[in-house]
Motif scaffolding. Structure first.
Motif, PDB file in Angstrom:
ATOM      1  N   TYR A   8      18.723 -11.766   0.786  1.00 51.39           N
ATOM      2  CA  TYR A   8      18.177 -11.872  -0.559  1.00 51.39           C
ATOM      3  C   TYR A   8      19.071 -11.098  -1.509  1.00 51.39           C
ATOM      4  O   TYR A   8      19.889 -10.279  -1.091  1.00 51.39           O
ATOM      5  N   ASP A   9      18.889 -11.339  -2.799  1.00 51.42           N
ATOM      6  CA  ASP A   9      19.630 -10.601  -3.811  1.00 51.42           C
ATOM      7  C   ASP A   9      19.040  -9.208  -3.977  1.00 51.42           C
ATOM      8  O   ASP A   9      17.827  -8.999  -3.850  1.00 51.42           O
ATOM      9  N   ALA A  10      19.880  -8.242  -4.236  1.00 47.74           N
ATOM     10  CA  ALA A  10      19.417  -6.876  -4.482  1.00 47.74           C
ATOM     11  C   ALA A  10      18.542  -6.858  -5.729  1.00 47.74           C
ATOM     12  O   ALA A  10      18.879  -7.485  -6.742  1.00 47.74           O
ATOM     13  N   PRO A  11      17.399  -6.160  -5.696  1.00 55.21           N
ATOM     14  CA  PRO A  11      16.504  -6.147  -6.870  1.00 55.21           C
ATOM     15  C   PRO A  11      17.137  -5.444  -8.048  1.00 55.21           C
ATOM     16  O   PRO A  11      17.843  -4.432  -7.898  1.00 55.21           O
ATOM     17  N   GLY A  12      16.874  -5.970  -9.228  1.00 58.39           N
ATOM     18  CA  GLY A  12      17.378  -5.364 -10.446  1.00 58.39           C
ATOM     19  C   GLY A  12      16.440  -4.293 -10.961  1.00 58.39           C
ATOM     20  O   GLY A  12      15.450  -3.945 -10.318  1.00 58.39           O
ATOM     21  N   PRO A  13      16.718  -3.749 -12.150  1.00 57.73           N
ATOM     22  CA  PRO A  13      15.877  -2.678 -12.710  1.00 57.73           C
ATOM     23  C   PRO A  13      14.425  -3.109 -12.915  1.00 57.73           C
ATOM     24  O   PRO A  13      13.501  -2.346 -12.615  1.00 57.73           O
ATOM     25  N   LYS A  14      14.207  -4.310 -13.430  1.00 51.42           N
ATOM     26  CA  LYS A  14      12.833  -4.770 -13.654  1.00 51.42           C
ATOM     27  C   LYS A  14      12.090  -4.934 -12.326  1.00 51.42           C
ATOM     28  O   LYS A  14      10.916  -4.558 -12.215  1.00 51.42           O
ATOM     29  N   ALA A  15      12.753  -5.475 -11.312  1.00 44.90           N
ATOM     30  CA  ALA A  15      12.107  -5.661 -10.024  1.00 44.90           C
ATOM     31  C   ALA A  15      11.764  -4.318  -9.378  1.00 44.90           C
ATOM     32  O   ALA A  15      10.691  -4.143  -8.785  1.00 44.90           O
ATOM     33  N   ARG A  16      12.653  -3.339  -9.504  1.00 42.01           N
ATOM     34  CA  ARG A  16      12.376  -2.006  -8.948  1.00 42.01           C
ATOM     35  C   ARG A  16      11.220  -1.340  -9.674  1.00 42.01           C
ATOM     36  O   ARG A  16      10.361  -0.703  -9.053  1.00 42.01           O
ATOM     37  N   THR A  17      11.175  -1.481 -10.992  1.00 41.13           N
ATOM     38  CA  THR A  17      10.062  -0.912 -11.762  1.00 41.13           C
ATOM     39  C   THR A  17       8.739  -1.572 -11.362  1.00 41.13           C
ATOM     40  O   THR A  17       7.712  -0.893 -11.172  1.00 41.13           O
ATOM     41  N   ARG A  18       8.772  -2.904 -11.236  1.00 45.39           N
ATOM     42  CA  ARG A  18       7.551  -3.611 -10.833  1.00 45.39           C
ATOM     43  C   ARG A  18       7.108  -3.183  -9.435  1.00 45.39           C
ATOM     44  O   ARG A  18       5.920  -3.022  -9.167  1.00 45.39           O
ATOM     45  N   SER A  19       8.085  -2.975  -8.539  1.00 43.08           N
ATOM     46  CA  SER A  19       7.748  -2.546  -7.189  1.00 43.08           C
ATOM     47  C   SER A  19       7.115  -1.159  -7.192  1.00 43.08           C
ATOM     48  O   SER A  19       6.145  -0.905  -6.455  1.00 43.08           O
ATOM     49  N   ARG A  20       7.640  -0.247  -8.025  1.00 47.93           N
ATOM     50  CA  ARG A  20       7.049   1.092  -8.108  1.00 47.93           C
ATOM     51  C   ARG A  20       5.629   1.038  -8.645  1.00 47.93           C
ATOM     52  O   ARG A  20       4.736   1.732  -8.153  1.00 47.93           O
ATOM     53  N   ILE A  21       5.408   0.203  -9.667  1.00 52.04           N
ATOM     54  CA  ILE A  21       4.060   0.093 -10.247  1.00 52.04           C
ATOM     55  C   ILE A  21       3.081  -0.441  -9.205  1.00 52.04           C
ATOM     56  O   ILE A  21       1.963   0.069  -9.048  1.00 52.04           O
ATOM     57  N   ILE A  22       3.487  -1.469  -8.468  1.00 51.98           N
ATOM     58  CA  ILE A  22       2.612  -2.036  -7.437  1.00 51.98           C
ATOM     59  C   ILE A  22       2.325  -1.012  -6.345  1.00 51.98           C
ATOM     60  O   ILE A  22       1.197  -0.897  -5.854  1.00 51.98           O
ATOM     61  N   SER A  23       3.333  -0.234  -5.981  1.00 48.45           N
ATOM     62  CA  SER A  23       3.141   0.787  -4.949  1.00 48.45           C
ATOM     63  C   SER A  23       2.147   1.854  -5.410  1.00 48.45           C
ATOM     64  O   SER A  23       1.257   2.263  -4.660  1.00 48.45           O
ATOM     65  N   VAL A  24       2.294   2.301  -6.645  1.00 45.02           N
ATOM     66  CA  VAL A  24       1.380   3.321  -7.177  1.00 45.02           C
ATOM     67  C   VAL A  24      -0.045   2.784  -7.239  1.00 45.02           C
ATOM     68  O   VAL A  24      -1.011   3.464  -6.859  1.00 45.02           O
ATOM     69  N   LEU A  25      -0.193   1.542  -7.713  1.00 45.06           N
ATOM     70  CA  LEU A  25      -1.530   0.945  -7.781  1.00 45.06           C
ATOM     71  C   LEU A  25      -2.133   0.793  -6.386  1.00 45.06           C
ATOM     72  O   LEU A  25      -3.333   1.005  -6.191  1.00 45.06           O
ATOM     73  N   GLY A  26      -1.292   0.427  -5.414  1.00 46.62           N
ATOM     74  CA  GLY A  26      -1.803   0.305  -4.046  1.00 46.62           C
ATOM     75  C   GLY A  26      -2.278   1.633  -3.490  1.00 46.62           C
ATOM     76  O   GLY A  26      -3.329   1.712  -2.838  1.00 46.62           O
ATOM     77  N   VAL A  27      -1.518   2.703  -3.730  1.00 47.60           N
ATOM     78  CA  VAL A  27      -1.920   4.035  -3.268  1.00 47.60           C
ATOM     79  C   VAL A  27      -3.212   4.466  -3.939  1.00 47.60           C
ATOM     80  O   VAL A  27      -4.126   5.016  -3.292  1.00 47.60           O
ATOM     81  N   LEU A  28      -3.325   4.225  -5.240  1.00 52.48           N
ATOM     82  CA  LEU A  28      -4.562   4.585  -5.952  1.00 52.48           C
ATOM     83  C   LEU A  28      -5.751   3.800  -5.425  1.00 52.48           C
ATOM     84  O   LEU A  28      -6.861   4.344  -5.286  1.00 52.48           O
ATOM     85  N   ALA A  29      -5.546   2.510  -5.136  1.00 51.02           N
ATOM     86  CA  ALA A  29      -6.643   1.702  -4.603  1.00 51.02           C
ATOM     87  C   ALA A  29      -7.087   2.210  -3.234  1.00 51.02           C
ATOM     88  O   ALA A  29      -8.290   2.298  -2.941  1.00 51.02           O
ATOM     89  N   LEU A  30      -6.127   2.561  -2.365  1.00 55.67           N
ATOM     90  CA  LEU A  30      -6.482   3.098  -1.058  1.00 55.67           C
ATOM     91  C   LEU A  30      -7.200   4.435  -1.178  1.00 55.67           C
ATOM     92  O   LEU A  30      -8.169   4.710  -0.454  1.00 55.67           O
ATOM     93  N   ALA A  31      -6.739   5.295  -2.111  1.00 54.81           N
ATOM     94  CA  ALA A  31      -7.408   6.576  -2.318  1.00 54.81           C
ATOM     95  C   ALA A  31      -8.828   6.380  -2.828  1.00 54.81           C
ATOM     96  O   ALA A  31      -9.762   7.080  -2.404  1.00 54.81           O
ATOM     97  N   ALA A  32      -9.017   5.416  -3.736  1.00 56.86           N
ATOM     98  CA  ALA A  32     -10.359   5.139  -4.244  1.00 56.86           C
ATOM     99  C   ALA A  32     -11.269   4.613  -3.134  1.00 56.86           C
ATOM    100  O   ALA A  32     -12.443   5.000  -3.038  1.00 56.86           O
ATOM    101  N   LEU A  33     -10.729   3.733  -2.280  1.00 54.35           N
ATOM    102  CA  LEU A  33     -11.526   3.218  -1.173  1.00 54.35           C
ATOM    103  C   LEU A  33     -11.909   4.331  -0.208  1.00 54.35           C
ATOM    104  O   LEU A  33     -13.067   4.408   0.242  1.00 54.35           O
ATOM    105  N   LEU A  34     -10.962   5.215   0.119  1.00 61.64           N
ATOM    106  CA  LEU A  34     -11.256   6.330   1.007  1.00 61.64           C
ATOM    107  C   LEU A  34     -12.302   7.257   0.387  1.00 61.64           C
ATOM    108  O   LEU A  34     -13.216   7.730   1.072  1.00 61.64           O
TER     109      LEU A  34
END
Length: 307
Positions: A8-34
């Motif tokens: 695959y192509d290496a992710p650009g700045p927008k893709a990396r930012t989107r990935s960080r946002i999704i990761s943070v939201l996922g961690v928050l969702a797991l913390a809320a569930l716990l």
């Protein structure tokens, strides 16, 4: 422009930012569930008749663990689980090897019956197999559990090892036969060790499944860990049911993680030994090279030109 990788192509700045946002939201969702789960466990339990009992994490539900006889009873159940699993693991490996030789036999008189028996054992539920062995053979609870686990998991191990052998290069077998080894010794000394190393992760996963399947021993009244915990909760009262099952989960996780760790160590050891064996046997010919377990190189006779 981003450089293209193999897949695959290496992710650009927008893709990396989107990935960080999704990761943070996922961690928050797991913390809320716990947090919600912990909050629900803390809340008092209200029965239909209006009686209120303390929450699952209330100290009054865990005071039973202060009794030494409780840990002795649970310890006997854990030991019965480990004992049955250990014997069944060894037996399943040996039976799997026999299935491999039978399924890959040159004679159809051996290959076909073994294939039928293997498919029958794979399709038979372990629970029914334990009950059948106990009622028909009168082996006792321990051996009913162990024999059933050996038969079922031996069939799975046999198929995994057969797939590993069939995935090997045919030159491995031809080299063994060319230096004078019999077909059985070629399979045992050259093909089987390589297939075992390649399929080791699958075999370790199956051994973890085998250990968890010991909990099916309740059908023959075998006092393994799950049955012990259930009997303890019945004896001390249902208010301690959650407590005992948490203890059982922790013990099962500890045992399974230990088995997985041991399997990873075996895999690294086998890979390192295979690498040393390949280097030590490079350029050797004859049974010594085959028994060493490394690569076989047929040395040309003196005076001949190698192309």
């Amino acid at each position: 422009m981003s450089q293209a990788t193999v897949l695959y192509d290496a992710p650009g700045p927008k893709a990396r930012t989107r990935s960080r946002i999704i990761s943070v939201l996922g961690v928050l969702a797991l913390a809320a569930l716990l947090g919600w789960v912990v909050w629900r466990l803390i809340q008092p339990q209200v029965a239909v008749n209006g009686n209120e009992t303390p929450g699952m994490l209330d100290p009054s539900r865990w005071d039973v663990l202060a009794y030494s006889e409780v840990w002795q009873y649970i310890g006997r159940g854990a030991w019965n689980t480990i004992r049955a699993a250990a014997v069944a693991m060894v037996g399943a490996m040996l039976l799997g090897m026999l299935f491999v030789f039978g399924r890959l036999a040159d004679s159809a008189l051996v290959r076909v019956p073994v294939a039928v028996i293997l498919e029958f054992f794979r399709g038979m539920p372990v629970l029914l197999m334990m009950l059948f062995i106990l009622l028909v053979a009168s082996t006792g609870a321990f051996w009913a559990v162990v024999i059933a686990l050996i038969i079922y998991n031996g069939a799975i191990v046999g198929e995994a090892l057969r797939a590993g052998i069939l995935a090997l290069n045919k030159g491995q077998r031809e080299a063994g036969l060319s230096i004078g080894l019999t077909p059985v010794r070629t399979r045992l000394l050259i093909e089987f060790p390589q297939a075992f190393t390649q399929m080791l992760p699958i075999l370790v996963a199956q051994m973890v499944v085998l250990l968890k399947d010991t909990s099916l021993g309740y059908i023959v009244a075998y006092s393994e860990l799950a049955k012990t915990v259930k009997d303890a909760s019945t004896f001390y009262g249902n208010r301690y049911l959650f407590t005992f099952w948490v203890v059982a989960v922790v013990i099962y996780l500890a045992i399974n993680l230990t088995v997985s760790w041991f399997g990873r160590r075996m895999a690294r050891f086998a890979a390192a030994r295979g690498g040393r064996g390949a280097g030590a046997t490079k350029g050797l010919a004859g049974p010594a090279a085959a028994e060493a377990g490394g690569e076989i190189a047929i040395t040309p006779p003196p005076g001949s030109s190698a192309r």
